[in-house]
Design a protein around this motif. Structure first.
Motif, PDB file in Angstrom:
ATOM      1  N   ARG A 180     -50.767 -52.080 -48.646  1.00 12.27           N
ATOM      2  CA  ARG A 180     -49.827 -50.987 -48.862  1.00 12.27           C
ATOM      3  C   ARG A 180     -48.769 -51.023 -47.758  1.00 12.27           C
ATOM      4  O   ARG A 180     -49.103 -51.231 -46.586  1.00 12.27           O
ATOM      5  CB  ARG A 180     -50.551 -49.636 -48.821  1.00 12.27           C
ATOM      6  N   VAL A 181     -47.527 -50.823 -48.126  1.00 10.18           N
ATOM      7  CA  VAL A 181     -46.477 -50.708 -47.110  1.00 10.18           C
ATOM      8  C   VAL A 181     -46.545 -49.293 -46.560  1.00 10.18           C
ATOM      9  O   VAL A 181     -46.231 -48.320 -47.262  1.00 10.18           O
ATOM     10  CB  VAL A 181     -45.087 -50.998 -47.704  1.00 10.18           C
ATOM     11  N   ALA A 182     -46.973 -49.159 -45.315  1.00  8.49           N
ATOM     12  CA  ALA A 182     -47.141 -47.839 -44.712  1.00  8.49           C
ATOM     13  C   ALA A 182     -45.789 -47.228 -44.358  1.00  8.49           C
ATOM     14  O   ALA A 182     -45.516 -46.074 -44.691  1.00  8.49           O
ATOM     15  CB  ALA A 182     -48.019 -47.945 -43.463  1.00  8.49           C
ATOM     16  N   TYR A 183     -44.952 -48.007 -43.683  1.00  4.20           N
ATOM     17  CA  TYR A 183     -43.617 -47.533 -43.337  1.00  4.20           C
ATOM     18  C   TYR A 183     -42.778 -48.704 -42.854  1.00  4.20           C
ATOM     19  O   TYR A 183     -43.302 -49.779 -42.546  1.00  4.20           O
ATOM     20  CB  TYR A 183     -43.661 -46.434 -42.268  1.00  4.20           C
ATOM     21  N   LEU A 184     -41.479 -48.497 -42.802  1.00  7.42           N
ATOM     22  CA  LEU A 184     -40.537 -49.478 -42.280  1.00  7.42           C
ATOM     23  C   LEU A 184     -39.888 -48.924 -41.028  1.00  7.42           C
ATOM     24  O   LEU A 184     -39.610 -47.726 -40.938  1.00  7.42           O
ATOM     25  CB  LEU A 184     -39.451 -49.799 -43.308  1.00  7.42           C
ATOM     26  N   GLY A 188     -34.031 -48.306 -35.757  1.00  8.76           N
ATOM     27  CA  GLY A 188     -34.645 -47.490 -34.718  1.00  8.76           C
ATOM     28  C   GLY A 188     -35.369 -46.259 -35.220  1.00  8.76           C
ATOM     29  O   GLY A 188     -35.877 -45.473 -34.408  1.00  8.76           O
ATOM     30  N   GLU A 189     -35.458 -46.088 -36.537  1.00  6.44           N
ATOM     31  CA  GLU A 189     -36.135 -44.919 -37.095  1.00  6.44           C
ATOM     32  C   GLU A 189     -37.189 -45.359 -38.105  1.00  6.44           C
ATOM     33  O   GLU A 189     -37.089 -46.419 -38.718  1.00  6.44           O
ATOM     34  CB  GLU A 189     -35.125 -43.982 -37.769  1.00  6.44           C
ATOM     35  N   GLY A 190     -38.209 -44.504 -38.283  1.00  2.48           N
ATOM     36  CA  GLY A 190     -39.233 -44.775 -39.261  1.00  2.48           C
ATOM     37  C   GLY A 190     -38.797 -44.338 -40.649  1.00  2.48           C
ATOM     38  O   GLY A 190     -38.108 -43.330 -40.812  1.00  2.48           O
ATOM     39  N   LEU A 191     -39.188 -45.110 -41.659  1.00  4.68           N
ATOM     40  CA  LEU A 191     -38.819 -44.817 -43.041  1.00  4.68           C
ATOM     41  C   LEU A 191     -40.041 -45.023 -43.917  1.00  4.68           C
ATOM     42  O   LEU A 191     -40.640 -46.101 -43.925  1.00  4.68           O
ATOM     43  CB  LEU A 191     -37.693 -45.744 -43.505  1.00  4.68           C
ATOM     44  N   ILE A 192     -40.441 -43.988 -44.664  1.00  5.00           N
ATOM     45  CA  ILE A 192     -41.501 -44.122 -45.651  1.00  5.00           C
ATOM     46  C   ILE A 192     -40.854 -44.571 -46.949  1.00  5.00           C
ATOM     47  O   ILE A 192     -40.063 -43.830 -47.547  1.00  5.00           O
ATOM     48  CB  ILE A 192     -42.253 -42.797 -45.842  1.00  5.00           C
ATOM     49  N   PRO A 193     -41.145 -45.781 -47.408  1.00 10.26           N
ATOM     50  CA  PRO A 193     -40.409 -46.333 -48.549  1.00 10.26           C
ATOM     51  C   PRO A 193     -40.940 -45.852 -49.894  1.00 10.26           C
ATOM     52  O   PRO A 193     -42.097 -45.429 -50.020  1.00 10.26           O
ATOM     53  CB  PRO A 193     -40.636 -47.833 -48.399  1.00 10.26           C
ATOM     54  N   ARG A 194     -40.087 -45.919 -50.900  1.00 12.63           N
ATOM     55  CA  ARG A 194     -40.495 -45.748 -52.289  1.00 12.63           C
ATOM     56  C   ARG A 194     -40.844 -47.133 -52.849  1.00 12.63           C
ATOM     57  O   ARG A 194     -40.624 -48.143 -52.188  1.00 12.63           O
ATOM     58  CB  ARG A 194     -39.378 -45.112 -53.102  1.00 12.63           C
ATOM     59  N   VAL A 195     -41.359 -47.168 -54.055  1.00 12.07           N
ATOM     60  CA  VAL A 195     -41.736 -48.460 -54.630  1.00 12.07           C
ATOM     61  C   VAL A 195     -40.523 -49.343 -54.862  1.00 12.07           C
ATOM     62  O   VAL A 195     -40.631 -50.575 -54.901  1.00 12.07           O
ATOM     63  CB  VAL A 195     -42.513 -48.269 -55.958  1.00 12.07           C
ATOM     64  N   GLN A 200     -34.611 -54.777 -45.948  1.00 11.13           N
ATOM     65  CA  GLN A 200     -33.321 -55.171 -45.417  1.00 11.13           C
ATOM     66  C   GLN A 200     -33.477 -56.033 -44.172  1.00 11.13           C
ATOM     67  O   GLN A 200     -34.520 -56.010 -43.516  1.00 11.13           O
ATOM     68  CB  GLN A 200     -32.488 -53.931 -45.077  1.00 11.13           C
ATOM     69  N   ASP A 201     -32.428 -56.772 -43.854  1.00 12.37           N
ATOM     70  CA  ASP A 201     -32.417 -57.586 -42.647  1.00 12.37           C
ATOM     71  C   ASP A 201     -32.601 -56.677 -41.428  1.00 12.37           C
ATOM     72  O   ASP A 201     -31.911 -55.674 -41.279  1.00 12.37           O
ATOM     73  CB  ASP A 201     -31.095 -58.347 -42.542  1.00 12.37           C
ATOM     74  N   GLY A 202     -33.536 -57.015 -40.562  1.00 12.52           N
ATOM     75  CA  GLY A 202     -33.791 -56.227 -39.369  1.00 12.52           C
ATOM     76  C   GLY A 202     -34.894 -55.201 -39.521  1.00 12.52           C
ATOM     77  O   GLY A 202     -35.317 -54.591 -38.538  1.00 12.52           O
ATOM     78  N   ASP A 203     -35.360 -54.975 -40.762  1.00  9.41           N
ATOM     79  CA  ASP A 203     -36.466 -54.037 -40.967  1.00  9.41           C
ATOM     80  C   ASP A 203     -37.736 -54.532 -40.283  1.00  9.41           C
ATOM     81  O   ASP A 203     -38.004 -55.746 -40.242  1.00  9.41           O
ATOM     82  CB  ASP A 203     -36.753 -53.865 -42.462  1.00  9.41           C
ATOM     83  N   ILE A 204     -38.530 -53.610 -39.771  1.00  9.45           N
ATOM     84  CA  ILE A 204     -39.841 -53.921 -39.211  1.00  9.45           C
ATOM     85  C   ILE A 204     -40.880 -53.413 -40.194  1.00  9.45           C
ATOM     86  O   ILE A 204     -40.976 -52.219 -40.452  1.00  9.45           O
ATOM     87  CB  ILE A 204     -40.029 -53.275 -37.834  1.00  9.45           C
ATOM     88  N   LEU A 205     -41.645 -54.328 -40.732  1.00  8.19           N
ATOM     89  CA  LEU A 205     -42.596 -54.007 -41.790  1.00  8.19           C
ATOM     90  C   LEU A 205     -43.955 -53.645 -41.204  1.00  8.19           C
ATOM     91  O   LEU A 205     -44.518 -54.396 -40.406  1.00  8.19           O
ATOM     92  CB  LEU A 205     -42.742 -55.207 -42.725  1.00  8.19           C
TER      93      LEU A 205
END
Length: 228
Positions: A180-184, A188-195, A200-205
């Protein structure tokens, strides 16, 4: 949640640039003993005044310099200077002369990485380097502090994604990996993704998965996504 901890051991780092200094500070924050080598004493300013480890001025593949840094008692050695040749030479000296088993070299030229891997030297290419990933290469799996559930069977972990995954959706990542993708981490900010959120380039998975499956998840994300 609880963190996994390990007994403090000695690490030697060659190169006190942005990579080396970040790695040294991260390891010291974990309670490890650290020595860092750089040919320019001014480079140690990146460590700040609170760094308690050894600062050794010298050439990282020079034996006297390595001994001064404690290579004879080192648990691991990281070569992260600005030169590929210096990094691989120092890594080979650490392993072949001093018997350090946990060795990793930072490589700027991805084309060389495969050659060095065949020599038994794990490499991390500049384009995909993170301090956490470098530490994972230096230490046994599970030794790096990670968030787990009380049973230790479920882990939340940062996972490197090959650039070919850019543009793929959260749904696709979960279909391929089973995690499960917990967050991105994005800008510099946390993002809870939708399906349908697109990587994006630079995202931390960051994923959540059974601890026993983390290596497989990393393996799948570190290669080009499969085609249907």
């Amino acid at each position: 949640m609880q963190r996994c901890t390990v007994k403090a051991v000695h690490f030697v780092i060659m190169g006190c640039g942005r990579v080396g200094s970040a790695l040294a500070l991260a390891l010291e924050k974990q309670g490890q003993d650290v020595a860092i080598i750089d040919r320019e004493a001014a480079s140690f300013r990146r460590l700040g005044p609170d760094f308690d480890g050894r600062r050794v001025t010298g050439i990282g593949f020079d034996r006297d310099t390595l001994v001064q840094a404690g290579i004879e008692n080192a648990y691991a050695f990281a070569a992260v200077s600005s030169g590929d040749n210096s990094n691989i030479l120092a890594a080979r000296v650490a392993r072949e002369t001093y018997g350090v088993q946990n060795v990793v070299a930072r490589i700027y030229d991805p084309g060389r990485a495969e050659i060095y891997q065949r020599l038994g030297i794990p490499t991390v290419a500049t384009v995909r380097w993170t301090a956490d990933r470098m530490i994972r290469r230096l230490m046994p799996h599970g030794a790096v502090p990670q968030y787990t559930d009380p049973s230790g069977k479920v882990v939340v972990a940062e996972v490197h994604a090959d650039r070919a995954w850019i543009g793929q959706t959260t749904r696709r990542i979960e279909e391929v990996t089973g995690a499960r993708v917990a967050y991105l981490g994005r800008l510099g900010e946390g993002l809870i993704p939708r399906v349908d959120t697109v990587l994006q380039d630079g995202d931390i998975l960051n994923v959540i998965c059974p601890a026993a499956q983390l290596d497989e998840v990393e393996r799948l994300m570190d290669r080009v996504p499969p085609t249907d």
